[in-house]
Design a protein around this motif. Sequence first.
Motif, PDB file in Angstrom:
ATOM      1  N   PRO A   1       0.942  -1.054  -0.058  1.00  0.00           N
ATOM      2  CA  PRO A   1       0.088  -0.037   0.055  1.00  0.00           C
ATOM      3  C   PRO A   1       0.754   1.321   0.046  1.00  0.00           C
ATOM      4  CG  PRO A   1      -0.042  -1.107   2.023  1.00  0.00           C
ATOM      5  CD  PRO A   1       0.803  -2.212   1.348  1.00  0.00           C
TER       6      PRO A   1
ATOM      7  N   ARG B   1      -9.866  -5.335   0.095  1.00  0.00           N
ATOM      8  CA  ARG B   1      -9.784  -5.154  -1.335  1.00  0.00           C
ATOM      9  C   ARG B   1      -9.245  -6.395  -2.071  1.00  0.00           C
ATOM     10  NH1 ARG B   1      -5.797  -0.717  -2.035  1.00  0.00           N
ATOM     11  NH2 ARG B   1      -6.175  -0.991  -4.327  1.00  0.00           N
TER      12      ARG B   1
ATOM     13  N   ASP C   1      -6.916  -2.450   3.239  1.00  0.00           N
ATOM     14  CA  ASP C   1      -6.279  -3.166   2.257  1.00  0.00           C
ATOM     15  C   ASP C   1      -7.115  -4.640   1.882  1.00  0.00           C
ATOM     16  OD1 ASP C   1      -4.839  -1.838   0.335  1.00  0.00           O
ATOM     17  OD2 ASP C   1      -3.135  -3.269   0.586  1.00  0.00           O
TER      18      ASP C   1
END
Length: 239
Positions: A2, A125, A122
Amino acid sequence: MPHLLVEWFDDMDGSDETAALARGLTQEIVGQLSKFKDIVVVQPLGQVGPDVGYVVAGSVDMSDESFRFRVRMLNRADGSVLWAHSYDGTTRVPDLLKVQSDIAADVATSLAQAYGAIFEADSKRIIPGAPNDRAAYFCTLSYYSYRAGFDPEARPSVRSCLEKATERYPAYSTAWALLSLIYIDEVRFRYPFDSTSSIPLMDRALAAAARAVELEPTNVRALQAQMIALYFKGKSMRP
C-alpha cells in the motif's frame, strides 16, 4: 504494497507558530511511518501517481498554552474517511517536542500496525485469483486478518502461505518475520505447554526472525519477531 500519501497538515490559525507546529507534526509522522517496511510513504512532490491508495491529512489549532491536532486517513479513490482521531497537547517548549513525537508514534501505529487501519482497509480489497506478483503481499494480508482474532482454524493455511512466500521471495523480510510469529503462535497457543515438541518449532521461529533482521535490520516486524522468538525460546527451554 500500500502507498500512503502524507499531505502537509493545515494550520488553522494562520500564524507562524501554528504553521511551524503543523510542519513539525507532518515530518514526525512521516518519520514514524517510514519505519514500517511493508508500506510506502509518499509526500506531495508534484503529481501523485495512481498507485497511491490512501491519504493522511490533518489540521492544527493553537491557543496560548495548548493545541489540538486533528488527523484522518482517507481512501483516495472516493474520499471516504477510513480512520480519524484528534490529539491535544501543550505548547510549553520543554514538552512540545516530546508531545509531537508521542502523537506521531500513536498515529503511525494506529495506521501501520499489523491490524491497523491501512491493512484493515487493504484486506477488504482482496480479490480471488490475484496476479502472481502480488501473491506475497496478499499472503501477508492473510496474516493480518488472522492476527485480528487469532483464529486457530486459519493458522495452518496462513503458515503454509507464508512458507511458500519465503520460498518464492527469499529476500522478503516481512514474510520471514510473519512466518516466525506464526511459528510462535503454534507454541504459545498449545495447551498444555509441550517443551519437547516446542523446542524445534522455536528454533524455526528464531531462524526465520534472524533471517528477517538480516535482510532488513530496521524492519519493525522483523525486530518484533526476533524479540518475541528470543523470549519464547527461553521459556521453551525451562524444565
